[in-house]
Write a protein that holds these residues in place. Structure first.
Motif, PDB file in Angstrom:
ATOM      1  N   ASP A 110      22.472  44.810   6.529  1.00 38.80           N
ATOM      2  CA  ASP A 110      23.491  45.752   6.978  1.00 38.80           C
ATOM      3  C   ASP A 110      22.944  46.764   7.975  1.00 38.80           C
ATOM      4  O   ASP A 110      23.711  47.334   8.763  1.00 38.80           O
ATOM      5  N   VAL A 111      21.642  46.974   7.966  1.00 43.97           N
ATOM      6  CA  VAL A 111      21.028  47.865   8.953  1.00 43.97           C
ATOM      7  C   VAL A 111      20.394  47.060  10.086  1.00 43.97           C
ATOM      8  O   VAL A 111      20.700  47.260  11.261  1.00 43.97           O
ATOM      9  N   GLY A 112      19.530  46.120   9.737  1.00 41.78           N
ATOM     10  CA  GLY A 112      18.764  45.412  10.754  1.00 41.78           C
ATOM     11  C   GLY A 112      19.581  44.518  11.657  1.00 41.78           C
ATOM     12  O   GLY A 112      19.437  44.535  12.883  1.00 41.78           O
ATOM     13  N   LEU A 156      13.568  44.456  17.074  1.00 44.78           N
ATOM     14  CA  LEU A 156      14.972  44.090  17.227  1.00 44.78           C
ATOM     15  C   LEU A 156      15.736  44.269  15.920  1.00 44.78           C
ATOM     16  O   LEU A 156      16.807  44.880  15.903  1.00 44.78           O
ATOM     17  N   THR A 157      15.209  43.738  14.829  1.00 42.07           N
ATOM     18  CA  THR A 157      15.942  43.678  13.556  1.00 42.07           C
ATOM     19  C   THR A 157      15.404  44.617  12.488  1.00 42.07           C
ATOM     20  O   THR A 157      16.004  44.721  11.414  1.00 42.07           O
ATOM     21  N   PHE A 158      14.271  45.263  12.745  1.00 45.44           N
ATOM     22  CA  PHE A 158      13.608  46.137  11.782  1.00 45.44           C
ATOM     23  C   PHE A 158      13.085  45.387  10.566  1.00 45.44           C
ATOM     24  O   PHE A 158      12.753  46.012   9.547  1.00 45.44           O
ATOM     25  N   ARG A 178      14.273  56.343   6.079  1.00 43.66           N
ATOM     26  CA  ARG A 178      15.573  56.365   6.748  1.00 43.66           C
ATOM     27  C   ARG A 178      16.418  55.134   6.478  1.00 43.66           C
ATOM     28  O   ARG A 178      17.646  55.178   6.633  1.00 43.66           O
ATOM     29  N   ARG A 179      15.797  54.029   6.123  1.00 44.92           N
ATOM     30  CA  ARG A 179      16.543  52.778   5.976  1.00 44.92           C
ATOM     31  C   ARG A 179      15.968  51.959   4.835  1.00 44.92           C
ATOM     32  O   ARG A 179      14.828  52.169   4.429  1.00 44.92           O
ATOM     33  N   PRO A 180      16.725  50.991   4.298  1.00 44.88           N
ATOM     34  CA  PRO A 180      16.164  50.095   3.288  1.00 44.88           C
ATOM     35  C   PRO A 180      15.200  49.105   3.951  1.00 44.88           C
ATOM     36  O   PRO A 180      15.607  48.340   4.823  1.00 44.88           O
ATOM     37  N   ALA A 181      13.950  49.137   3.558  1.00 43.66           N
ATOM     38  CA  ALA A 181      12.941  48.213   4.083  1.00 43.66           C
ATOM     39  C   ALA A 181      12.594  47.212   2.992  1.00 43.66           C
ATOM     40  O   ALA A 181      12.031  47.582   1.956  1.00 43.66           O
ATOM     41  N   LEU A 182      12.951  45.951   3.204  1.00 42.41           N
ATOM     42  CA  LEU A 182      12.739  44.888   2.216  1.00 42.41           C
ATOM     43  C   LEU A 182      11.703  43.923   2.784  1.00 42.41           C
ATOM     44  O   LEU A 182      12.038  42.964   3.471  1.00 42.41           O
ATOM     45  N   PRO A 201      14.277  57.733  -3.250  1.00 39.23           N
ATOM     46  CA  PRO A 201      15.163  58.441  -2.337  1.00 39.23           C
ATOM     47  C   PRO A 201      16.245  57.517  -1.797  1.00 39.23           C
ATOM     48  O   PRO A 201      16.009  56.325  -1.567  1.00 39.23           O
ATOM     49  N   VAL A 202      17.446  58.036  -1.632  1.00 38.30           N
ATOM     50  CA  VAL A 202      18.547  57.253  -1.063  1.00 38.30           C
ATOM     51  C   VAL A 202      18.310  57.092   0.431  1.00 38.30           C
ATOM     52  O   VAL A 202      17.968  58.058   1.113  1.00 38.30           O
ATOM     53  N   PRO A 203      18.446  55.876   0.983  1.00 35.81           N
ATOM     54  CA  PRO A 203      18.252  55.712   2.429  1.00 35.81           C
ATOM     55  C   PRO A 203      19.207  56.587   3.223  1.00 35.81           C
ATOM     56  O   PRO A 203      20.370  56.764   2.853  1.00 35.81           O
ATOM     57  N   VAL A 204      18.718  57.122   4.332  1.00 31.56           N
ATOM     58  CA  VAL A 204      19.557  57.953   5.201  1.00 31.56           C
ATOM     59  C   VAL A 204      20.609  57.102   5.898  1.00 31.56           C
ATOM     60  O   VAL A 204      21.760  57.512   6.056  1.00 31.56           O
ATOM     61  N   VAL A 205      20.224  55.894   6.317  1.00 29.81           N
ATOM     62  CA  VAL A 205      21.111  54.993   7.052  1.00 29.81           C
ATOM     63  C   VAL A 205      21.316  53.725   6.239  1.00 29.81           C
ATOM     64  O   VAL A 205      20.346  53.116   5.772  1.00 29.81           O
ATOM     65  N   THR A 206      22.574  53.295   6.080  1.00 30.34           N
ATOM     66  CA  THR A 206      22.883  52.112   5.267  1.00 30.34           C
ATOM     67  C   THR A 206      23.665  51.034   6.020  1.00 30.34           C
ATOM     68  O   THR A 206      23.852  49.937   5.489  1.00 30.34           O
TER      69      THR A 206
END
Length: 375
Positions: free
Chosen positions: A147-149, A300-302, A181-185, A84-89
């Motif tokens: 770019d998100v965190g 703070l940074t996810f 919702r977001r890219p989690a690496l 799935p494409v992340p909702v937030v980038t």
């Protein structure tokens, strides 16, 4: 773990205006790097209804925390070709207030205005789902997470300085533990315990991460080794071959404990690598045990971390890591002669020192499960 209600709320105020100059953006970035520990503790309070790992401020989900340690090699990894494409980038309008003028993403802002020594947009394995003993992944890149965190962290730092509750981008992200919702690496945060064969006592070392060298977690203590789960090289062969948690852990031992370079080459053969063979042989003989304790997200940074611990017999540790490096590419080693793994030391670093949330969580969980880890 505390608080189990999944409800979520972040205060909202009218949007702030973007920075008027690059120097003003740098000022907030400097404040963020100098106060990450305090800011993370404050960000924790934005999520009162999300579970936390023990007494720490690491966010989690009930299904993410294991009741008992699970051996690392028993975790199954699943690959998704059509994720799935992340909702937030981090490219949304809500992110612009955290960006300097004329620069469209936070990673590009760091590249131009505050580039740490280690800063590459390398391939990573993006986490999609946690269903122990299985983890699902797909392809990602390091800057996806920044770019998100770091945008959310920068926005929070600016709001703290201005004494306002203007956090539109953080509100857009929503629940930080929602992997859709977001890219989690994820990184593997590995506490290493050297166990004395005769007395049964254990010691550990810590890493002080240098904000001038790393893009995330600078100015904080962390367990070691820690590394983003990613292939050693950018090639399709490495992406397939390195999709293995143990291989990632061994590379991090080489880099953080022994000061080895991160350059491996696409033809790198783990089977002929002495360190890999020695650590694997120790694991197979029972003189080394790597276990996973759970998963968590920094408020703070996810930043998302697999929480793990390795117990190594002293005879093995002293042979393989006879000369632990004093510093490496990400910072310097604290307690190279061994910090006692006892209640006082654990309490000190969990509660009193500027410790990265994942590191504090690993220490606390390891202490909680200390009997199971060696039985």
């Amino acid at each position: 773990m505390r608080n189990s209600t999944p409800a979520f709320e972040v205060p909202m105020s009218p949007s702030v205006q973007p920075y008027g100059s690059h120097s003003s953006w740098r000022g907030v970035r400097r404040y963020l790097n100098e106060h990450r520990h305090q800011l993370a503790q404050a960000a924790d309070r934005l999520y009162p209804h999300l579970p936390k790992v023990g007494s720490t401020h690491l966010l989690t989900r009930e299904a993410w925390t294991l009741a008992h340690p699970m051996e690392l090699h028993r975790i199954a990894l699943r690959w998704a070709d059509r994720p799935p494409v992340p909702v937030v980038t981090g490219r949304e309008a809500e992110a612009k207030a955290a960006l300097p003028p004329g620069i469209p993403t936070y990673a590009q802002a760091m590249e131009a205005l505050d580039r740490p020594r280690l800063f590459e947009n390398r391939k990573c394995y993006r986490l999609l789902d946690v269903a122990w003993p299985e983890l699902s992944f797909t392809r990602g890149h390091y800057f996806d997470g920044l770019d998100v965190g770091e945008t959310a962290a920068h926005e929070f730092a600016a709001a703290t300085l201005l004494e306002v509750t203007v956090r539109p981008f953080r509100r857009l992200v929503g629940d930080p533990t929602d992997l859709r919702r977001r890219p989690a690496l994820p990184a593997i945060s590995m506490l290493t315990l050297r166990r004395d064969d005769h007395t049964g006592t254990m010691t550990f070392v810590l890493h002080w991460r240098d904000s001038a060298r790393v893009a995330h977690g600078g100015g904080l203590y962390q367990v070691m080794p820690v590394g983003v789960f990613q292939p050693a090289e950018e090639t399709p062969h490495a992406e397939t071959c390195d999709f293995d948690l143990w291989k990632c852990v061994v590379r991090e031992y080489a880099e953080e404990f022994l000061g080895r370079s991160e350059a491996y080459g696409d033809a790198f053969d783990y089977g002929t690598w002495p360190l890999y063979r020695e650590l694997t042989a120790a694991r197979e003989s029972g003189r080394l045990r790597s276990s996973v304790l759970g998963m968590g997200v920094d408020p703070l940074t996810f930043a998302t971390d697999i929480l793990a611990v390795t117990v190594i017999d002293a005879s093995v540790f002293d042979t393989i890591f006879s000369e632990v490096t004093a510093s490496n590419e990400e910072g310097h080693v604290v307690g190279a002669t061994g910090i006692p793994f006892d209640e006082a030391s654990v309490s000190r670093y969990v509660h009193d020192e500027p410790m990265q949330a994942a590191g504090a969580a690993v220490l606390e969980l390891a202490w909680k499960h200390r009997q199971a880890l060696v039985s």
